[in-house]
Scaffold this motif. Structure first.
Motif, short mmCIF file in Angstrom:
data_model
loop_
_atom_site.label_atom_id
_atom_site.label_comp_id
_atom_site.label_asym_id
_atom_site.label_seq_id
_atom_site.Cartn_x
_atom_site.Cartn_y
_atom_site.Cartn_z
N ASN A 195 0.83 -1.21 0.00
CA ASN A 195 0.00 0.00 0.00
C ASN A 195 0.87 1.27 0.00
O ASN A 195 0.55 2.27 -0.68
CB ASN A 195 -0.93 0.01 1.20
N ASN A 196 1.95 1.26 0.72
CA ASN A 196 2.86 2.42 0.76
C ASN A 196 3.51 2.65 -0.60
O ASN A 196 3.64 3.79 -1.08
CB ASN A 196 3.93 2.23 1.82
N ARG A 197 3.90 1.56 -1.24
CA ARG A 197 4.54 1.68 -2.54
C ARG A 197 3.53 2.18 -3.59
O ARG A 197 3.88 2.97 -4.49
CB ARG A 197 5.12 0.33 -2.96
N ILE A 198 2.29 1.71 -3.45
CA ILE A 198 1.25 2.18 -4.39
C ILE A 198 0.97 3.67 -4.18
O ILE A 198 0.78 4.43 -5.15
CB ILE A 198 -0.02 1.33 -4.22
N LYS A 199 0.97 4.12 -2.95
CA LYS A 199 0.72 5.53 -2.66
C LYS A 199 1.83 6.43 -3.27
O LYS A 199 1.57 7.52 -3.76
CB LYS A 199 0.61 5.77 -1.17
N MET A 200 3.04 5.94 -3.21
CA MET A 200 4.15 6.71 -3.76
C MET A 200 4.00 6.86 -5.28
O MET A 200 4.28 7.91 -5.86
CB MET A 200 5.48 6.04 -3.43
N ILE A 201 3.52 5.77 -5.93
CA ILE A 201 3.35 5.85 -7.38
C ILE A 201 2.16 6.73 -7.72
O ILE A 201 2.15 7.45 -8.75
CB ILE A 201 3.18 4.44 -7.95
N GLU A 202 1.14 6.71 -6.84
CA GLU A 202 -0.05 7.54 -7.09
C GLU A 202 0.29 9.03 -7.10
O GLU A 202 -0.44 9.85 -7.68
CB GLU A 202 -1.12 7.24 -6.04
N ARG A 203 1.38 9.45 -6.51
CA ARG A 203 1.79 10.86 -6.51
C ARG A 203 2.19 11.29 -7.93
O ARG A 203 1.97 12.43 -8.35
CB ARG A 203 2.95 11.08 -5.56
N ASP A 204 2.77 10.30 -8.65
CA ASP A 204 3.16 10.62 -10.03
C ASP A 204 1.95 10.77 -10.94
O ASP A 204 2.02 11.42 -11.99
CB ASP A 204 4.07 9.53 -10.59
N VAL A 205 0.84 10.14 -10.49
CA VAL A 205 -0.37 10.25 -11.29
C VAL A 205 -0.89 11.67 -11.32
O VAL A 205 -1.50 12.13 -12.32
CB VAL A 205 -1.44 9.29 -10.75
N ASN A 206 -0.64 12.43 -10.27
CA ASN A 206 -1.15 13.81 -10.19
C ASN A 206 -0.54 14.73 -11.25
O ASN A 206 -1.06 15.81 -11.56
CB ASN A 206 -0.89 14.38 -8.80
N SER A 207 0.58 14.31 -11.80
CA SER A 207 1.23 15.14 -12.83
C SER A 207 0.58 14.96 -14.21
O SER A 207 0.88 15.70 -15.14
CB SER A 207 2.72 14.79 -12.92
N LEU A 208 -0.31 13.98 -14.35
CA LEU A 208 -0.99 13.71 -15.60
C LEU A 208 -2.20 14.63 -15.75
O LEU A 208 -2.74 15.13 -14.74
CB LEU A 208 -1.44 12.25 -15.67
#
Length: 815
Positions: free
Chosen positions: A443-456
């Motif tokens: 879950n922590n690793r997924i949250k970190m990747i979800e931050r990159d989604v905000n740049s889309l």
């Protein structure tokens, strides 16, 4: 010299003589039984006939055997380490013992009986026996087991014609079986009322019975017996009769055997039992696959709706926004998220399994477990613990079906189940905690990747979220479908681990009755019974039979033995001088030269314990053998109470010793000629009122002294010492005294009277004489023992031979 006469330095302690005496004792024992040889032959023949009839009319019993190969258990990886850890939480089971228990279980026997329909047994009466019918039976009885039934007794069917029959009771030992309580039967003590005639196919019912009888191929006049047995009782019976054992200690092959009078029934039962046994094993294996499919179906029911919702949402969003593919940057982010979320989805399924397993253990459920390997859990220890717990629970179910909860084996297995549950609980708790840690990291690793989604861009971000949710559900759905397919394939491919090596077959020869052994037992019993009777009879016999036994009992020498006379003559010495009886008196006469040496005049006294022992016969013939020598001999009858000498010599007892003692008549006036040369007789005379006092007066002593001066040999025939008292006073008038015993007549206690005379009465010079020794009572006791020692024909022998029985002549030649 007579063989038994006393001699100095007789060599009594000689080993040769001791062995010879033992040999004689053995022969005496043999002859004692052989004299009853007709009785022995009759009993032996009767025993053989009884054994033959038993073999002929006893129903033969056959042994039916089969074999099963039991596959060895292969412990899972880590299971051996856990079992050998010494913690005692799990104990290794003996696979062979478990399989034996299953094969002998009540439930398996019950299933086989119900499938074969063995509850009704058919019989046919034959000559002296009843045979059971099986297979092609002429009638078929159908029982309604939904209501109480009479079991155990025997019904008899007499076929009248193709439509009707008589039904009677052949054996009324009925019990009442109730389907509501299968293991309790009450005795039926009422009178069972049946109609005289029934029709085939008609339901015959009453308060405690309901069945119908159908005709198959029985003919008018046939009589068939049948008996109804309830399944629980028959299952218990066959379970006890079935023997299951490994062929040896190292092998995993089990042999099933059953002894039965009906070979085909035994074969069918064992084959059906093995079939049910393998079917049970297959069902146990299929249960695991069925439980796996059920668990997956439960998971699929939840994920299917989510997948359908996410799929519709993704399709709608693409249509509305005309966006179908992600940009290159969005595709990279989506791929990274897809891998992590796929791993998280599998981890969540694993965690859900652990939660289900914890609930199962907390609630003490008894349903079958789902193996961890089904959902991809590869922990070898966890798989081994789940498998062991499942097997122990299955064993507990089997044991409870056959035993109560308080039975030691049930309590021991219950303790093993609890130990296995505790070990599994600890392992599951630890695995669940580790899985939660892994899930949190994902879950922590997924949250970190979800931050990159905000740049889309906004549109791409929304598409990424919707497609991401759809992919997650799709992966879980595909994963579960794959596992379900694997479980169904496993179920379809399941085969019993164990296998039948040999189907049931019966031996050609019956195991019972054992014909040769029964004939041998019959012959031995036929021999033992009369021998036992003879032995008991001899043991309880209070009469003296064996001369050696008499020799051991009396304190004086047994100086002579007189054989039984072959005729009724009172004086065989004169009338049959060449007989063996006469020879025995000659031998006794010869012994007197050693008993009273250098005596010019000789006086002899003969007495016994009671009347009938032959003292008069011995004294008369003893006087006769001296008369034959030319000795001037007189025989004096001193038995004033019961005289016998007169009638044996055909004389009148008008005067005698009582006359001399009671009057002034001289003894010379009462002497009578015997009719034989050199032998005179002084009879007892008329019976006086006071015989004891007459013989004790001084006048009798004077008369005796005068008689001794006038004759070379004086023989006194005295009254029995055991009955009268005056005989004890008469012993002093004789040079040699003889105490007469008679074989088969004198009591064994009579020897003590003689011993008392010697030890307490002070009587000296007294010897024992054994009279009336029978030819069939022993072997080889001197001259008088029933056979002579001539050279063959009577005209050349020393005396007449008595013809021996064939078996004695044979043994005599061998000795």
């Amino acid at each position: 010299m007579y063989p038994n006469s006393p001699q100095p330095n007789s060599g009594a302690n000689s080993p040769f003589l001791a062995n010879h005496e033992d040999e004689i004792d053995l022969k005496v024992l043999i002859f004692n039984y052989l004299q009853y040889w007709p009785l022995l032959l009759i009993f032996m023949f009767s025993g053989l006939v009884a054994a033959f009839l038993f073999n002929r009319y006893t129903t033969p019993i056959y042994k039916v055997e089969s074999s099963i190969l039991v596959a060895d258990d292969k412990p899972s990886l880590g299971m051996d380490l856990f079992e050998s850890s010494g913690l005692g939480m799990l104990q290794g089971k003996n696979n062979i013992e478990n399989e034996i228990g299953i094969l002998k279980s009540f439930s398996l026997a019950e299933e086989a009986i119900e499938d074969l329909g063995l509850n009704v047994q058919y019989f046919q009466e034959e000559f002296f026996k009843t045979s059971q019918l099986y297979g092609s039976v002429p009638l078929m009885v159908t029982v309604d087991w939904t209501q109480p039934q009479l079991v155990g007794g025997m019904f008899k069917i007499a076929v009248i014609d193709e439509k009707t029959f008589h039904l009677t009771i052949s054996n009324d030992e009925f019990s009442v079986y109730s389907p509501s309580d299968k293991f309790f039967k009450s005795l039926f003590e009422e009178d069972l009322s049946l109609k005289e005639v029934y029709s085939f196919g008609e339901v015959i019912s009453g308060e405690f019975y309901s069945f119908k009888i159908d005709l198959i191929n029985a003919l008018p006049g046939d009589e068939i017996l049948f008996r109804v047995l309830d399944t629980p009782s028959l299952a218990l019976q066959l379970r006890e009769e079935l023997n299951v054992a490994p062929i040896n200690k190292q092998a995993s092959i089990l042999t099933l055997s059953l002894e039965t009078p009906v070979r085909r029934l035994g074969q069918d039962y064992i084959n059906k039992l093995m079939e049910m046994y393998l079917q049970r094993e297959l069902e146990e294996k299929n249960k695991a696959s069925e439980n796996t499919v059920l668990f997956i179906d439960q998971q699929l029911s939840g994920i299917t709706d989510s997948l359908r919702y996410s799929e519709n949402r993704l399709q709608q969003y693409r249509t509305e926004n005309r966006v179908f593919n992600l940009s290159q940057e969005g595709a990279v982010i989506f791929e990274r998220l897809q891998e992590l979320e796929k791993e998280r989805a599998q981890t969540e399924v694993t965690l859900k399994y652990y939660k289900t397993l914890q609930t199962y253990l907390s609630n003490n459920q008894s349903t079958d477990l789902v193996a961890p390997s089904v959902i991809g859990i590869t922990d070898p220890l966890l798989n081994s613990l789940v498998q062991s717990l499942s097997e122990l629970q299955a064993e507990q179910v089997r044991l409870k079906a056959n035993f109560t909860d308080q039975t030691p084996v049930v309590r021991e297995n219950a303790s093993r189940v609890q130990n296995a549950k505790r070990a599994l609980q600890e392992n599951v708790n630890l695995a669940s905690q580790n899985t939660q840690n892994v899930l949190a990291d994902l879950n922590n690793r997924i949250k970190m990747i979800e931050r990159d989604v905000n740049s889309l861009p906004q549109t791409e971000r929304n598409l990424l979220g919707i497609q991401r949710q759809f992919t997650i559900n799709e992966n879980i759905y595909v994963y579960l479908l794959q596992k379900k397919a694997e479980a169904e394939i496993t179920k379809a491919a399941n085969m019993p681990t164990n296998s039948v090596l040999d189907f049931a077959k019966s031996g050609q020869l019956p195991v019972a009755p054992k014909r040769s052994l029964n004939l041998l037992i019959g012959m031995i019993l036929g021999l033992i019974l009369p021998i036992g009777f003879i032995t008991v009879k001899d043991f309880l016999n209070t009469k003296i039979e064996d001369p050696k036994e008499l020799e051991k009992q009396i304190k004086v020498p047994l100086i002579g033995m007189i054989g039984r006379s072959t005729s009724d003559e009172a004086l065989p010495v004169f009338n049959n001088p060449r007989s063996s009886v006469t020879e025995s008196f000659r031998s006794l006469r010869a012994d007197l030269a050693y008993l009273s040496p250098q005596k010019r005049n000789l006086s002899l006294l003969f007495t016994s314990t009671i009347s009938g022992e032959g003292k008069t016969f011995v004294s008369m013939n003893m006087a006769s053998v001296f008369a034959l020598m030319g000795k001037k001999t007189v025989l004096i009858g001193l038995d004033l109470r019961k005289p016998r000498i007169a009638q044996d010599f055909n004389l009148s007892n008008d005067k005698g010793m009582s006359t001399c003692l009671s009057s002034d008549i001289s003894w010379k006036d009462v002497v009578k000629a015997s009719g034989y040369e050199n032998l005179d007789v002084i009879l007892s005379g008329p019976i006086p009122p006071n015989p004891a006092e007459l013989l004790l007066q001084d006048k009798f002593k004077v008369i005796v002294n005068e008689i001794k001066e006038a004759y070379d040999v004086v023989v006194f025939d005295c009254p029995p010492v055991g009955l009268v008292s005056e005989t004890k006073e008469l012993f002093g008038f004789a040079d040699v005294n003889f105490y007469v015993f008679r074989q088969g007549y004198s009591m064994k206690g009579n020897s003590q009277i003689l011993n008392n005379l010697v030890e307490k009465g002070g009587v000296t010079k007294i010897y024992g004489v054994f009279n009336d020794l029978h030819i069939d009572k022993g072997y080889g006791y001197g001259y008088g023992y029933g056979y002579g020692y001539g050279y063959g024909n009577n005209s050349y022998g020393y005396h007449e031979e008595v013809q021996l029985p064939w078996w004695k002549r044979a043994l005599r030649r061998q000795s």
